[in-house]
Design a protein around this motif. Structure first.
Motif, mmCIF file in Angstrom:
data_model
loop_
_atom_site.group_PDB
_atom_site.id
_atom_site.type_symbol
_atom_site.label_atom_id
_atom_site.label_comp_id
_atom_site.label_asym_id
_atom_site.label_seq_id
_atom_site.Cartn_x
_atom_site.Cartn_y
_atom_site.Cartn_z
ATOM 1 N N TYR A 143 13.469 12.408 99.850
ATOM 2 C CA TYR A 143 14.119 11.402 99.144
ATOM 3 C C TYR A 143 15.071 10.866 100.082
ATOM 4 N N ILE A 144 15.893 11.572 100.653
ATOM 5 C CA ILE A 144 16.806 10.988 101.749
ATOM 6 C C ILE A 144 16.192 10.076 102.735
ATOM 7 N N ALA A 145 14.993 11.037 103.296
ATOM 8 C CA ALA A 145 14.309 10.655 104.338
ATOM 9 C C ALA A 145 13.782 9.088 103.940
ATOM 10 N N MET A 146 13.035 9.067 102.887
ATOM 11 C CA MET A 146 12.146 7.833 102.368
ATOM 12 C C MET A 146 13.188 6.713 102.244
ATOM 13 N N LEU A 147 14.472 6.903 101.751
ATOM 14 C CA LEU A 147 15.218 6.010 101.536
ATOM 15 C C LEU A 147 16.001 5.342 102.716
ATOM 16 N N ALA A 148 16.295 6.418 103.620
ATOM 17 C CA ALA A 148 16.872 6.076 104.876
ATOM 18 C C ALA A 148 15.699 5.087 105.726
ATOM 19 N N CYS A 149 14.463 5.404 105.575
ATOM 20 C CA CYS A 149 13.596 4.476 106.243
ATOM 21 C C CYS A 149 13.693 3.010 105.692
ATOM 22 N N ALA A 150 13.599 3.092 104.281
ATOM 23 C CA ALA A 150 13.621 1.736 103.577
ATOM 24 C C ALA A 150 14.885 1.135 103.883
ATOM 25 N N ARG A 151 16.014 1.723 104.141
ATOM 26 C CA ARG A 151 17.091 1.012 104.367
ATOM 27 C C ARG A 151 17.152 0.426 105.877
ATOM 28 N N LEU A 152 16.331 0.891 106.611
ATOM 29 C CA LEU A 152 16.247 0.231 108.085
ATOM 30 C C LEU A 152 15.120 -0.508 108.285
ATOM 31 N N GLY A 153 14.253 -0.689 107.235
ATOM 32 C CA GLY A 153 13.123 -1.183 107.335
ATOM 33 C C GLY A 153 11.882 -0.624 108.177
ATOM 34 N N LEU A 154 12.015 0.886 108.199
ATOM 35 C CA LEU A 154 10.930 1.573 108.715
ATOM 36 C C LEU A 154 9.870 1.734 107.927
#
Ligand code: WTA
Length: 655
Positions: A143-154
């Motif tokens: 979850y954390i990884a997916m949201l971190a990507c979303a946060r950065l536009g990755l």
């Protein structure tokens, strides 16, 4: 397998209706002005810049929704709930497979964790638009990884951890991922199984059908889960717990264009090569949030919500992560299998956490039925107030069993039809509004336009089977196939090009009361326990084995898994001894497992002298399907050799 019982209907309970998020006027509002309706739904989210136009369809079939609008998906799923004063609410009740292994994460904690991971990923030099592959079991870090990507536009590409290194490598190469996020291993039925080792093989090219090493990958980030020994590539590999926790919890999210690609998710099509389905930000999150609120009747701060899907599939993306978090939900995330340590596990979790909304798949319901009603009956499941189903048609018997044994005989069931491509639910009852019939997905949601047509694109009459099409674009629709826009047009939009309809690949009918029944795929895609696998993918894995000259694969009805994979193969040379033939069949199963995944292993493989073909050389799969489902006969007059079916029956070796 569906007995279409049209007589029995279940009206919504007035007490449920009285408190329901969705009322009948939702249909009226959408019917009056579809785009104004979606405009209003988009306002469920926080945008930093408003859109100038709801829909731009001028470049059809590539849509732009909420044109010019800007938002950050992670801000919408995490930060804004903290800012609204709800940081102390639990976002995730994470439950490990080993008992007593659990962790609650509040929205405030999730914000810190996501910010740390985002700071780490940006320290690697990643910038918006770069792709990140995620190959992990259901751990909090996924979850954390997916949201971190979303946060950065990755743009993330989650690959189901049950897929083989070969399948992983194919997906990494196609997306040119720069980072792979994984775990040392995963718990499966009480035992740790390696996972990082599979990533190593995928990247080095060991035992996979790819040349050399995966060149795009610079970093492999590894979550320590099982403590299994792993091999280490210095300079490339990093332990999550050594690099993420010391990052700052301060991170200011940037707003991205509504059409910025949020994720790729590979799914099976009718050819051997999986399609990287592209989903974007604003439209996707709008429909995810809208459907979760209305179809599941979710109330933040009150409900405990459990979507049992793995994050490797679209249901795990939309209704495991983005939709519930966008609505501030309290979610259950369970790492393991339903029978670990025993068949009581799901019911214990429901009882312990007071789950109110439970969204699962018909295959699991049928498995529960096999295990016996006394198992759920041993638990207090009275907290459940709504049940959901997805992935395949639910047979009426399973529907009733589900309602009686998990839903106390009263909980509404929402049978939700949608696809990886549609991004979010399209057809479903609204729980306080729609009268339901066991086995029917009932009607399109407000804002969604569906038709059932014949070959000439004409709407079929009631009780007649036709093709399910979507006649208007919808916000969470796919925007393309990664790297292959031609295939996108061809697969979904060429069949009814003149009318501009999206062809879903499913057969369906309206009954005489206007209820919609989904009748299963009409293309070469199989549905095994709700997982999409194409016949040609399995066929190409089989012919990849040196002993096989030709293979034909069909999906046959199966009581538990919906469909099961049945393969017929012709060998290159003679293998006469029965023992050798059985050994070869075992090898072929292992080959499919290696190429694709253990979930794609054929239930039956039959070695045959010939395959049934027309005079023009086309394999007649229909006859094989009849045979696999135990039906005799069928019209064999168009076969080049009418005795073939007899030969297969008599001389085939089945294993
Ligand atoms: C099937 C899963 C009948 C259908 C969300 C569709 C269903 C395919 C239902 C998509 C349902 C999904 N009733 N059939 N409620 N839900 N399907 O991409 O054949 O994994 O085309 O998405 O599953 O599978 P996918």
């Amino acid at each position: 397998m569906t007995d279409h019982d049209h007589t029995q209907t279940y009206a919504p309970d007035p007490a449920f209706t009285a408190q329901a998020n969705a009322q009948a006027d939702l249909y009226d509002a959408a019917g009056a002005d579809r785009l104004a309706f979606w405009d209003e739904q988009a306002r469920r989210l926080d945008w930093s810049t408003e859109w100038s136009e709801v829909l731009d369809w001028s470049d059809a079939p590539v849509a732009k929704w909420f044109v010019g609008g800007r938002l950050n998906v992670a801000h919408n799923c995490v930060d804004r709930h903290v800012e609204a004063g709800n940081g102390d609410r639990v976002a995730i009740h994470w439950i490990g497979e080993p008992e007593d292994d659990a962790r609650d994460i509040t929205y405030a904690e999730l914000k810190d964790e996501v910010s740390r991971a985002a700071n780490y990923l940006s320290s690697l030099g990643l910038v918006a638009g770069d792709r990140v592959a995620i190959y992990m079991p259901l751990l909090p870090e996924v979850y954390i990884a997916m949201l971190a990507c979303a946060r950065l536009g990755l743009t993330h590409s989650v690959v189901f951890a049950g897929f083989s290194p070969n399948a992983l490598r194919q997906r990494i190469d196609d997306a040119e991922a720069k980072v792979v996020i994984t775990a040392d291993g995963q718990f499966r039925r009480g035992k740790p199984a390696p996972l990082k080792a599979g990533v190593d093989d995928a990247l080095s090219g060991n035992g996979v059908d790819a040349e050399g090493t995966a060149e795009s990958v610079q970093t492999v980030l590894v979550v320590r889960r099982t403590g299994l020994d792993v091999e280490w590539t210095d300079g490339r590999d990093a332990w999550w717990d050594e690099v993420v926790p010391q990052q700052s919890t301060e991170h200011t999210p940037e707003a991205f264009d509504s059409e910025h690609p949020l994720f790729l998710l590979y799914t099976s099509g009718t050819t051997g090569k999986p399609k990287g389905i592209v989903h974007t930000s604003g439209g996707y999150l709008t429909q995810a949030s809208y459907t979760h609120h209305n179809v599941f009747d979710h109330k933040p701060g009150q409900d405990v919500y459990w979507c049992t899907a793995d994050v490797g599939w679209v249901t795990g993306h939309t209704y495991g992560v983005y939709a519930p978090l966008s609505n501030g939900a309290e979610c259950i995330v369970y790492e393991g299998t339903p029978n670990s340590p025993d068949e009581h596990r799901h019911f214990q979790i429901i009882e312990k956490y007071g789950v109110t909304i439970y969204y699962s798949a018909p295959t699991l319901v049928r498995t529960f039925m096999k295990w016996g009603a006394e198992i759920p009956a041993a638990h207090d499941l009275s907290s459940i107030r709504l049940l959901g189903s997805v992935g395949e048609p639910i047979n009426p018997e399973a529907w009733r069993w589900y309602r009686d044994n998990l839903g106390g005989g009263t909980a509404p069931i929402v049978d939700t039809w949608w696809q990886t491509e549609t991004g979010a639910i399209m057809i479903s009852p609204l729980p306080g509004v729609t009268e339901t019939k066991p086995g029917s997905a009932m009607r399109p949601l407000p804002g969604i336009s569906v038709s059932i047509v014949d070959n000439e694109a004409k709407e079929v009459a009631a009780e007649e089977q036709g093709f399910l099409v979507l006649t208007e674009p919808w916000p969470s629709m796919l925007r393309g196939i990664w790297g292959d826009m031609e295939r996108y047009r061809d697969t979904y939009w060429s069949r009814f090009a003149e009318e501009g309809y999206y062809f879903a690949g499913d057969g369906a009918k309206w009954d005489s009361d206007g209820a919609l029944w989904v009748l299963g795929r009409v293309d070469d895609v199989m549905n095994i326990s709700g997982h999409r696998i194409s016949t040609s993918e399995v066929e190409s894995a089989l012919v990849g084995h040196r002993a096989v000259a030709e293979a034909a694969v069909v999906g046959a009805n199966d009581e538990t898994t919906g469909q099961a994979i049945v393969a017929y193969v012709i060998l290159r040379g003679n293998v006469d001894a029965e023992e050798d033939r059985q050994k070869l069949i075992d090898e072929l199963r292992a080959e499919v497992s290696r190429e694709i995944s253990p979930i794609a292993k054929p239930r039956d493989i039959t070695i045959v002298p010939e395959l049934p073909k027309t005079r023009s050389g086309k394999i007649m799969r229909r006859l094989l399907k009849d045979m696999a489902e135990g039906r005799d006969g069928g019209d064999t007059s168009t076969l080049s050799d009418p005795t073939i079916m007899e030969q297969i029956r008599e001389k085939g070796t089945r294993g």
